[in-house]
Structures are given as C-alpha cells and as structure tokens.
Design an enzyme around this catalytic site. Structure first.
Site, PDB file in Angstrom:
ATOM      1  N   TYR A 266      15.921  62.213  53.382  1.00 16.88           N
ATOM      2  CA  TYR A 266      16.815  61.119  53.781  1.00 16.88           C
ATOM      3  C   TYR A 266      16.023  59.858  54.049  1.00 16.88           C
ATOM      4  CZ  TYR A 266      20.663  58.586  55.803  1.00 16.88           C
ATOM      5  OH  TYR A 266      21.618  57.645  56.030  1.00 16.88           O
TER       6      TYR A 266
ATOM      7  N   PHE B 198      28.475  34.801  36.998  1.00 20.77           N
ATOM      8  CA  PHE B 198      28.734  36.168  36.549  1.00 20.77           C
ATOM      9  C   PHE B 198      29.866  36.708  37.429  1.00 20.77           C
ATOM     10  CE2 PHE B 198      28.445  40.752  36.345  1.00 20.77           C
ATOM     11  CZ  PHE B 198      28.656  40.899  34.992  1.00 20.77           C
ATOM     12  N   THR B 199      30.706  37.562  36.841  1.00 23.18           N
ATOM     13  CA  THR B 199      31.940  37.998  37.498  1.00 23.18           C
ATOM     14  C   THR B 199      31.720  38.519  38.923  1.00 23.18           C
ATOM     15  OG1 THR B 199      31.680  40.123  36.379  1.00 23.18           O
ATOM     16  CG2 THR B 199      33.114  38.515  35.319  1.00 23.18           C
TER      17      THR B 199
ATOM     18  N   ASP C 171      19.032  36.061  39.684  1.00 24.41           N
ATOM     19  CA  ASP C 171      19.660  37.287  39.218  1.00 24.41           C
ATOM     20  C   ASP C 171      18.722  37.821  38.141  1.00 24.41           C
ATOM     21  OD1 ASP C 171      21.038  39.269  37.915  1.00 24.41           O
ATOM     22  OD2 ASP C 171      22.989  38.291  38.106  1.00 24.41           O
TER      23      ASP C 171
ATOM     24  N   LYS D 261      20.102  47.535  33.585  1.00 20.78           N
ATOM     25  CA  LYS D 261      19.856  46.811  32.335  1.00 20.78           C
ATOM     26  C   LYS D 261      18.364  46.890  32.001  1.00 20.78           C
ATOM     27  CE  LYS D 261      23.963  45.006  33.690  1.00 20.78           C
ATOM     28  NZ  LYS D 261      24.655  45.400  34.928  1.00 20.78           N
TER      29      LYS D 261
ATOM     30  N   ARG E  57      35.035  38.763  26.850  1.00 17.59           N
ATOM     31  CA  ARG E  57      34.375  37.850  27.780  1.00 17.59           C
ATOM     32  C   ARG E  57      34.994  36.475  27.554  1.00 17.59           C
ATOM     33  NH1 ARG E  57      31.258  40.730  31.721  1.00 17.59           N
ATOM     34  NH2 ARG E  57      33.462  40.932  32.103  1.00 17.59           N
TER      35      ARG E  57
ATOM     36  N   PHE F  26      39.751  42.010  34.501  1.00 20.79           N
ATOM     37  CA  PHE F  26      39.425  42.494  33.152  1.00 20.79           C
ATOM     38  C   PHE F  26      39.188  43.999  33.111  1.00 20.79           C
ATOM     39  CE2 PHE F  26      34.914  42.904  34.090  1.00 20.79           C
ATOM     40  CZ  PHE F  26      34.744  42.015  35.134  1.00 20.79           C
TER      41      PHE F  26
HETATM   42  N1  F0G Z   1      24.413  40.173  37.201  1.00 21.78           N
HETATM   43  C1  F0G Z   1      24.511  40.206  35.866  1.00 21.78           C
HETATM   44  C2  F0G Z   1      23.949  39.099  35.056  1.00 21.78           C
HETATM   45  C3  F0G Z   1      25.144  41.295  35.238  1.00 21.78           C
HETATM   46  O1  F0G Z   1      25.239  41.316  33.917  1.00 21.78           O
HETATM   47  C4  F0G Z   1      25.668  42.341  36.042  1.00 21.78           C
HETATM   48  C5  F0G Z   1      26.366  43.465  35.435  1.00 21.78           C
HETATM   49  C6  F0G Z   1      25.536  42.256  37.431  1.00 21.78           C
HETATM   50  C7  F0G Z   1      24.888  41.170  37.966  1.00 21.78           C
HETATM   51  C8  F0G Z   1      26.097  43.302  38.347  1.00 21.78           C
HETATM   52  O2  F0G Z   1      25.326  44.447  38.307  1.00 21.78           O
HETATM   53  O3  F0G Z   1      26.859  46.166  37.354  1.00 21.78           O
HETATM   54  O4  F0G Z   1      24.751  46.807  38.513  1.00 21.78           O
HETATM   55  O5  F0G Z   1      26.656  45.930  39.801  1.00 21.78           O
HETATM   56  N2  F0G Z   1      26.765  43.447  34.244  1.00 21.78           N
HETATM   57  C9  F0G Z   1      27.392  44.519  33.515  1.00 21.78           C
HETATM   58  C10 F0G Z   1      27.737  44.029  32.143  1.00 21.78           C
HETATM   59  C11 F0G Z   1      28.508  45.195  34.219  1.00 21.78           C
HETATM   60  O6  F0G Z   1      28.385  44.803  31.412  1.00 21.78           O
HETATM   61  O7  F0G Z   1      27.361  42.933  31.762  1.00 21.78           O
HETATM   62  P1  F0G Z   1      25.948  45.908  38.496  1.00 21.78           P
END
Ligand code: F0G
Length: 467
Positions: A82, A134-135, A225, A268, A392, A459
C-alpha cells in the site's frame, strides 16, 4: 565507411519498426449489414460501439499501445505494498531523469492530475490561457471556477495552414489577456505539446522559451500538458535548426525546463494502458497536491495505480524517448496521412504526431455544422470497413458555460488515431482505401440529429439519429 564501388544511388532509407511481433490478438471480421445494425444501436456514436465489433480501432491512442516484453516483465515485478512501493520510486526516478521535474504525484490517468492541479491553483474568477483547449483539461479548469482563454496562433484554427508549429502561443494574445485581467487573476498558463484538438500539432521550443520569459516577467507559472511531449520533441528535432542533431531525450528535458510542472496522461507517450502523474517544481504546491491525492486518487506513492502499472510506465518512459521508437511512431502516422493527401482527401496539414484528422467541413460540405458532419463521417467509416474513428468537432466542443449555447469550432474533424506499436502498414493501407471509398460516395451522406445529450463531455455518450 562508404565504398564507392558498392555505394547505391538510393540515398533515402525508409523507417521501419524497431521491434518485431511476439504476440498477436485476432480480430473479428463483420459484414456491412452487421455494422449498419451496430452503429444504429450505438446511436451513431463510435464511443458506444462494442470493441469486439471493430476491426481497426483508431478511436484513440490513449491506453491502446502494445507494451514491450521489457514492460511485461516489469509487470511481474509489481510491488503491491500500500505504501512505498519500489515501483513508485522507479517511476519517480525516470520522470525526474527524462522530464526533469522535482516532485511527482502519481495519478490513475491524466484527468486525475488535471483535477488535483485545478483544485490547487484555480480560484473562482481566474483565467487560464492555453494553446487551444483539451476537453477534460478545460472542464476541470471550469469546475474549479476558472475561465479558459484560447491564445493559440490563428493558423491553428485553419486546417489548411502549413505553419510548421501550429501549436504555438500568440504572444500578443497572451500579453493582451494579462494586461486586461491582471497577472494575479492568471494562476498559470496551460501549454500542451502536441496540441490534440488542433490536429496533433507541435509547439516550437523557441515559442515555449519566449512564453516562459514573458510568464516569468509577470510571475505567472507555466504548466505543461506533457501527454504527447515526446512526439512534440520529435517535431522540434525535425523542424528547428538548432535541434537537428540533438537526441529526443535531450530535447524533451530542455522543453520541460521552460515549464513549472506538468500533468500527464501516461496512456499516450509513455506506452501504458493506464496511468498518469502530476509533476511540480514548487515544494509547497507539491505538499498541497499530496494532501488532495489521498482524497481523490490514493496514497501519494500509488495514486490510483497498481505497483505493476507504475513499473510498466517507468519502463515505457525509457522506451518512449528512444529516437528509433519515435521516428517509427510518427512515421506510421505520416505514412497514412501522405497516402490520403496523394489521393486528394482533405485532411489537416501538416500531418500531426498521433493522428490523421479528416476535415469534415471540406469532406461533407453539404452537411451544416449543427447536423454534425464529423459525427456522421466517423459513423460512415465504421460502416464502410469496421474502422472506428472519433469526432473532434461541434459535439466534442460542447456548450458555453455562461450562455449554454453550442460552441461552433472552426475545426470540424474526424480523428483517425494511431495506437502505438499496434497496427501494421497493411492496416494503414486498408484504412486509406476505406476513407477513399467513403470520399468517393460522399454526396449521398446526410446529417444527424442529436437525440440524447449528457451534461458533461457530451461526445462520450451522446446519441444520434439519421436525418
Ligand atoms: N490531455 C490531452 C492532450 C489528452 O489528449 C488527454 C486524453 C488528456 C489530457 C486526459 O488524459 O485520458 O488519461 O485522463 N486524451 C484521450 C484522447 C482521451 O483520446 O485524445 P486521460
């Protein structure tokens, strides 16, 4: 070295994968009729398809990489204590070594880090400038009471501009914002490399350095990021004169040195199926992050990950910064993109780092933006060949927090995202052929009507009907 007698007239050497395949995962083949049924049942949203009904899955490069034997071997060395897992210390050491940040808090994935960071730094009424949104990042900024302000260069919103660094920040837009709202209302500048929503476009190291100098003069932090920062480093190596002969690892380290911390989705660049982190150079902020992490993610030495997952990520980082790896990774994306360009199919240029983005506005000009052309195109690609892509465009952009109105983004795109080390060149050929076929028949496609809209990040779960 070159022996005149044996030297060949062919100077160019193709890249090839710096690995061979050891394990395979069979794919299910479906008929067109089955796919038509599946996409209707999924409300024309590719997120709602079952993975086993997909042939080539280009939904995302997130968590979809093939791990190496070295990473899988590391999984067996998971220390599932842990507290104080040795895998955490391996991970921490590699982040410090390759990214250069001082203090690391592991999180289950990128948005976990974004949540903690936003809670620590953003107060209601603050502004967060960034190079396009970013979303999940923007939503966490907004939930913490902040307002995101896009300060990316105008070229980024133009799918056809050939600017080599469409992820760059417009220093004038940034200065104007700082002068307008005051530096004390800007907790940090949110910089992404590469910029996902702009088409996987890089920011130059010269631009980041200039932003850093400007930010320092106002006493504002920069948070990176770093999700695809290794891919960004590759573009710096290819396109910035001074960096041509530098190793990716060296460029990455310098790139991060112009920022004060990062959020990271390890799913990624770092070649793992799950994991992320928050890194900070300021000890006091790190202490706050450690306090919050135990509420939202887990103890500060696992942050929502199993020990084995931290080990896989520590090893994935080492592999991700190898020049051969990144050349083949981006090379495969370029291979697909170049094929589409050669066939006259409208895509975002220059070709980005992790994906090809079909320009739905030019692909389906007969469908108005509020009838979701990119959503329709993604659905059609699935029906055509079992290829799963992602919208997108207007669906992803969501609604304004203030007015509740739809955002109408300039870019209305379909992303064909290439998982790392997963698909072959033949899969890329088939994908290109399927896109060409849909392009050929594009005139008969009509738009969609949204029949279910979730409150957040719509989305993912929205549902549609054919008009
Ligand atoms: N920042 C960027 C630029 C991203 O592309 C993503 C995730 C995140 C943050 C969030 O990270 O998914 O680990 O919580 N992108 C994915 C995509 C979901 O399909 O582009 P996460």
């Amino acid at each position: 070295m070159t022996d005149a007698k044996h030297s060949s007239p062919r100077r160019h050497r193709s890249w090839a994968e710096p690995y061979k395949i050891k394990v395979v995962e069979p794919l299910k083949m479906t008929t067109r009729a089955e796919r038509e049924q599946a996409i209707a049942a999924a409300g024309y949203n590719t997120f709602l398809l079952r993975s086993e009904d997909v042939y080539i899955d280009l939904l995302t490069d997130s968590g979809t990489a093939a791990m190496s034997d070295y990473q899988w071997a590391g999984m067996m060395l998971g220390d599932e204590a842990y507290a104080g897992s040795k895998n955490f210390y391996n991970l921490e050491e590699n982040i410090q070594k390759y990214y250069g940040y001082r203090y690391i808090v592991p999180t289950h994935q990128g948005r976990g880090a974004e949540n903690i960071l936003s809670q620590i730094l953003i107060k209601p009424g603050d502004y967060v400038p960034g190079n396009m949104y970013f979303t999940t990042t923007r939503l966490h900024q907004e939930l913490a009471g902040g307002t995101f302000v896009d300060v990316i260069i105008d070229e980024a919103h133009d799918a056809e501009s050939l600017h080599p660094f469409k992820g760059n920040i417009d220093l004038q837009k940034l200065t104007d914002l700082i002068e307008r709202v005051g530096a004390e209302r800007i907790p940090y500048i949110s910089v992404a490399g590469t910029v996902n929503m702009a088409g996987g476009q890089p920011i130059s190291i010269a631009n980041l350095r200039a932003v850093y100098q400007l930010a320092q003069s106002y006493g504002i932090r920069i948070i990176l990021d770093a999700t695809r920062a290794v891919e960004n480093a590759y573009f710096i190596q290819q396109r910035e004169e001074d960096y041509r002969n530098q190793a990716i690892a060296t460029i990455l380290h310098e790139f991060c040195s112009y920022t004060d911390g990062c959020t990271m989705s390890g799913k990624k660049d770092a070649l793992v199926n799950i994991g992320g982190w928050l890194a900070l150079n300021d000890y006091n902020l790190y202490e706050e992050a450690r306090n919050l992490i135990v509420i939202y993610e887990g103890l500060h030495t696992y942050g929502g990950m199993a020990g084995r997952d931290m080990e896989a990520m520590a090893r994935g980082i080492e592999e991700s910064v190898k020049d051969d790896h990144i050349r083949a990774r981006v090379g495969q994306v370029e291979y697909l993109g170049q094929k589409l360009l050669d066939w006259g199919i409208p895509i975002v240029v220059p070709i980005g780092g992790h994906a090809i983005y079909l320009d739905a506005k030019r692909f389906l000009p007969q469908i108005p933006q509020d009838e979701f052309p990119a959503q329709r195109l993604a659905a059609e690609l699935y029906v055509e060949a079992g290829i799963r892509a992602m919208e997108r465009g207007i669906v992803s952009a969501g609604r304004s927090k203030q007015t509740g109105d739809n955002y109408y983004p300039e870019l209305e795109l379909v992303r064909l995202t290439i998982p790392r080390r997963v698909y072959t060149q033949a899969h890329m050929d088939l994908t290109a052929e399927a896109v060409e076929e849909v392009y050929y028949n594009r005139d008969r496609l009509c738009g969609l009507k949204m029949i279910y809209e979730p409150k957040y990040l719509r989305f993912f779960q929205a549902r549609f009907e054919l008009l």
